[in-house]
Design a protein around this motif. Structure first.
Motif, short mmCIF file in Angstrom:
data_model
loop_
_atom_site.label_atom_id
_atom_site.label_comp_id
_atom_site.label_asym_id
_atom_site.label_seq_id
_atom_site.Cartn_x
_atom_site.Cartn_y
_atom_site.Cartn_z
N TRP A 4 0.83 -1.20 0.00
CA TRP A 4 0.00 0.00 0.00
C TRP A 4 0.86 1.26 0.00
CZ3 TRP A 4 -4.76 0.63 -1.37
CH2 TRP A 4 -5.70 -0.39 -1.20
N PHE A 5 1.97 1.20 0.73
CA PHE A 5 2.87 2.35 0.75
C PHE A 5 3.45 2.61 -0.64
CE2 PHE A 5 7.24 4.08 1.31
CZ PHE A 5 6.88 5.33 1.78
N GLU A 6 3.80 1.54 -1.36
CA GLU A 6 4.31 1.72 -2.72
C GLU A 6 3.23 2.31 -3.62
OE1 GLU A 6 7.42 1.40 -3.59
OE2 GLU A 6 7.92 0.75 -1.56
N GLU A 7 1.98 1.91 -3.41
CA GLU A 7 0.87 2.51 -4.16
C GLU A 7 0.73 4.00 -3.83
OE1 GLU A 7 -1.58 1.39 -6.39
OE2 GLU A 7 -0.18 -0.27 -6.70
N PHE A 8 0.94 4.32 -2.57
CA PHE A 8 0.89 5.72 -2.13
C PHE A 8 1.96 6.54 -2.86
CE2 PHE A 8 3.09 8.68 0.83
CZ PHE A 8 2.13 9.67 0.90
N LEU A 9 3.16 5.99 -3.01
CA LEU A 9 4.23 6.71 -3.71
C LEU A 9 3.87 6.92 -5.18
CD1 LEU A 9 7.50 5.09 -2.27
CD2 LEU A 9 6.39 7.23 -1.60
N VAL A 10 3.23 5.94 -5.78
CA VAL A 10 2.78 6.09 -7.17
C VAL A 10 1.74 7.22 -7.24
CG1 VAL A 10 1.52 4.99 -9.07
CG2 VAL A 10 3.26 3.70 -7.81
#
Length: 350
Positions: A10-16
């Motif tokens: 989810w954090f990686e999605e947040f960065l995207v």
């Protein structure tokens, strides 16, 4: 959608999601650092590995405990930044229906101090400029021309440390609004990948030219091969070459820049006059305060400093309107540099 409700994907999605705002590499690095700073204690409290941490651990109690742990070893500014990162992350998770509510409103954060930024007094600025124009006899790595050029540029443009490091020679160009053609502008690559233009008057251009002449002597291998023998200092280098370099001829590092600035303060006897932790940023505070004292408009100063928020700029000024170049030229430090230069010229003709 990230699977199994694990927080890391989810954090990686947040960065995207944040990538559309074009964050700088430093901002992305800060996001990751802030994520780990809170995710680590959350994982310890849950008794799981960091990679196995799930969104279910995010709640009011767990976040308050994690931030309390973080606050024991960090300063107020770091806590505020970390809180902001997690507030954006939790808002993203809430919008994506990954959590039922954003718990960050229940996590206290230090208030932003409302005191005005501390600037050097006029006499301190004069001592600094005078010191920079005298030999650093006790310095093993002294390079007077470079130190004078980079510190004067910071003092008279308000550029941040990262901006002084990133600026290239090709970023300094003619000022189209100056009919005489003597003033220049620097295209600054600012915070958050935002660009702005700052003005430098002829006295700074001359100091930069002296520095480049000394640089071509120190590092003859970096001079363009096709430059003629009588070429001026600006013609001896490529537009893509860094404006300021270290003792190895490569782009100056943050550590070197801050060290040289602090050494200049100590030599001038003004190190105790600066705000705690402020080195290059002390020059920026001094620039902004000097402009505010000249009644520069908040809108103009906001442009000059590259601030996103007017509230940040209003710490310095509530004055009325003045044009950007005219405002920059009012800086009293220009008079001090010009006076010192005139004294040197008079001495050389005696």
């Amino acid at each position: 959608m990230p699977g199994h409700h694990r927080l890391a994907p989810w954090f990686e999605e947040f960065l995207v999601h944040r990538s559309t705002a074009k964050p700088s590499p430093n901002t992305l690095k800060a996001y990751r650092q802030d994520y780990r700073s809170i995710a680590d204690p959350l994982a310890r409290a849950a008794g799981v590995a960091l990679a196995e941490l799930t969104v279910e651990v995010i709640g009011k109690g767990s976040m308050r405990a994690a931030f309390a742990d973080y606050a024991r070893s960090h300063q107020a500014a770091s806590i505020r930044r970390c809180w902001s990162t997690w507030n954006m992350l939790c808002e993203f998770l809430f919008t994506a229906d990954a959590i039922v509510a954003n718990p960050m409103s229940s996590v206290l954060r230090p208030k932003v101090p409302k005191t005005l930024p501390k600037a050097f007094r006029a006499d301190s600025v004069e001592r600094l400029i005078t010191t920079l124009q005298s030999p650093d006899e006790g310095g093993t790595r002294a390079w007077a021309e470079r130190d004078f050029a980079v510190i004067l540029t910071g003092l008279l443009t308000g550029m941040r440390a990262a901006e002084l490091i990133a600026v290239d020679l090709g970023d300094l160009r003619d000022d189209a609004s100056d009919g005489a053609g003597s003033a220049k502008v620097i295209h600054v690559h600012g915070k958050g990948n935002k660009e702005r233009v700052v003005t430098v008057e002829p006295v700074v251009v001359d100091v930069l030219g002296d520095y480049l002449a000394s640089r071509s002597e120190r590092f003859p291998d970096t001079v363009r091969r096709r430059s003629s023998t009588g070429a001026g200092p600006w013609d001896r280098f490529r537009a893509s070459d860094p404006m300021f370099v270290g003792r190895d001829g490569q782009r100056i590092t943050r550590g070197t820049l801050q060290y040289r600035v602090e050494r200049a303060y100590r030599r001038a006897g003004i190190n105790g006059d600066r705000a705690k932790g402020a080195l290059v940023h002390q020059l920026r505070h001094t620039f902004a305060t000097a402009m505010a004292d000249q009644n520069v408009s908040v809108y103009t100063l906001m442009r000059m400093l590259g601030h996103e928020s007017m509230n940040t700029t209003q710490r310095y000024t509530t004055g009325a309107g003045t044009a950007v170049r005219g405002a920059a030229a009012l800086n009293p430090a220009y008079e001090l540099v010009g006076r010192s230069a005139a004294s040197r010229d008079a001495g050389s003709h005696e």
